[in-house]
Motif scaffolding. Structure first.
Motif, short mmCIF file in Angstrom:
data_model
loop_
_atom_site.label_atom_id
_atom_site.label_comp_id
_atom_site.label_asym_id
_atom_site.label_seq_id
_atom_site.Cartn_x
_atom_site.Cartn_y
_atom_site.Cartn_z
N THR A 65 0.86 -1.21 0.00
CA THR A 65 0.08 -0.16 -0.02
C THR A 65 1.05 1.25 0.01
OG1 THR A 65 -0.14 0.06 2.66
CG2 THR A 65 -1.81 -1.31 1.47
N GLU A 98 -2.87 0.62 -3.33
CA GLU A 98 -3.64 2.05 -3.06
C GLU A 98 -2.95 2.95 -2.29
OE1 GLU A 98 -5.25 -0.59 0.75
OE2 GLU A 98 -4.17 -1.06 -1.06
N VAL A 100 -3.47 5.83 0.67
CA VAL A 100 -4.35 6.08 1.95
C VAL A 100 -3.75 7.14 2.70
CG1 VAL A 100 -5.46 5.01 3.92
CG2 VAL A 100 -4.56 3.56 2.08
N ASN A 143 -6.64 3.41 -6.80
CA ASN A 143 -7.27 3.10 -5.81
C ASN A 143 -6.97 4.11 -4.58
OD1 ASN A 143 -8.72 0.64 -6.58
ND2 ASN A 143 -6.92 -0.16 -6.51
N GLN A 145 -8.31 5.37 -0.75
CA GLN A 145 -8.83 5.09 0.25
C GLN A 145 -9.45 5.92 1.26
OE1 GLN A 145 -7.97 1.99 4.23
NE2 GLN A 145 -7.60 1.01 1.97
N SER A 147 -9.83 6.78 5.06
CA SER A 147 -9.85 6.37 6.53
C SER A 147 -10.83 6.43 7.33
CB SER A 147 -8.37 6.35 7.18
OG SER A 147 -8.28 5.92 8.31
N CYS A 164 -12.47 9.21 -3.73
CA CYS A 164 -12.04 7.83 -3.26
C CYS A 164 -13.03 7.03 -3.84
CB CYS A 164 -12.52 8.05 -1.56
SG CYS A 164 -11.15 9.25 -0.84
N ASP A 166 -12.64 3.72 -1.94
CA ASP A 166 -12.49 2.61 -0.96
C ASP A 166 -12.70 3.05 0.18
OD1 ASP A 166 -11.41 0.31 0.43
OD2 ASP A 166 -9.65 0.15 -0.79
N GLY A 168 -11.68 1.14 3.13
CA GLY A 168 -10.96 0.18 3.96
C GLY A 168 -11.73 -0.96 4.44
N TYR A 211 -7.03 -6.37 -4.28
CA TYR A 211 -8.33 -5.60 -4.97
C TYR A 211 -9.13 -6.63 -6.14
CZ TYR A 211 -7.64 -1.34 -2.89
OH TYR A 211 -7.75 -0.17 -2.12
#
Length: 249
Positions: A65, A98, A100, A143, A145, A147, A164, A166, A168, A211
């Motif tokens: 990630t 991804e 994040v 991707n 994400q 949080s 976004c 995703d 998580g 994914y």
């Protein structure tokens, strides 16, 4: 680990992969900026070392990630440098699954309590970080994400309209963010996450770490899982003095 064993990064990571390791988290990136890291995390690896480790992981076919922890002693220019370095890395290796963004949680942070950092990013800054990341990292990292552990489920769901795709995982007993003073991180069950995603006008589906679509049996089990039991940490260990060196009682 590699240094302790006298191995190169590639040798060490290859051995871990052979032993069953399937991927690596891209944490500890914080902000890939030398001046920021000198204040924020002088005891951690440098920006160059972080990029070297992640690149080595990709070289041995381990996906990772990528993250940024922002809103403390950094700047817009530092955020931009961070994103561009991730983009360049991904263009070379293709190993990042991804990105994040992780807003700085200040409440119990030693740096903040000492007056060395601000109170985390604003909601506007969080929104812009995710949206700009979508634009800058395209088409290399696809991707982005949100949080919910850092921002809360409702705010994270709003980011589905700002780049976004995703939300998580459900997470179980997350401790780092809660230790910093946040109130989220215990669990977000799949049923509740689906409702948030659907309310944002999106269609939810569960994925694997890399994914792919989660197997149907795994999805079914996730919806029938028992609620988490309350966390019990036990009594704190206390150091007492008994005729010489400290002992634990």
């Amino acid at each position: 680990g590699a240094t302790t064993l006298g191995l190169s990064l590639h040798e060490f990571l290859s051995q871990l992969k052979q032993a069953g390791l399937g991927s690596l988290p891209g944490t500890a990136a914080e902000v890939l900026d030398t001046q920021v890291r000198a204040v924020l995390c002088p005891d951690k690896l440098s920006s160059e070392q972080w990029l070297e480790v992640v690149s080595a992981a990709h070289d041995v076919a381990l996906k990772t990630t990528s993250t940024i922890m922002f809103g403390h002693v950094d700047s817009l220019a530092a955020w931009a440098r961070h994103l561009l370095q991730l983009k360049d890395l991904q263009a070379r290796t293709g190993g990042i699954t991804e990105f994040v963004p992780l807003p700085f949680v200040h409440m119990e942070s030693p740096l903040y309590l000492a007056g060395g950092a601000r109170k985390g990013p604003t909601v506007r800054e969080c929104t812009l970080m995710h949206a700009v990341a979508r634009l800058v990292l395209h088409p290399h990292i696809t991707n982005i994400q949100a949080s919910w552990v850092k921002m809360g489920p409702a705010c994270a769901a709003q980011l589905l309209a700002a780049g976004c795709n995703d939300m998580g995982g459900s997470i179980m007993n997350e401790s780092i963010t809660k230790a910093a003073g946040a109130s989220y991180g215990q669990e977000l069950p799949p049923s509740q996450m689906n409702k948030l995603i659907e309310a944002a006008g999106r269609k939810p589906y569960q994925r694997t770490t890399l994914y792919s679509k989660s197997p149907d049996q795994q999805v079914e089990r996730s919806f029938s899982a028992a609620e988490l039991a309350p966390v019990y940490m036990g009594e704190s260990l206390k150091a007492v003095r008994v005729k010489g060196p400290a002992a634990v009682a």
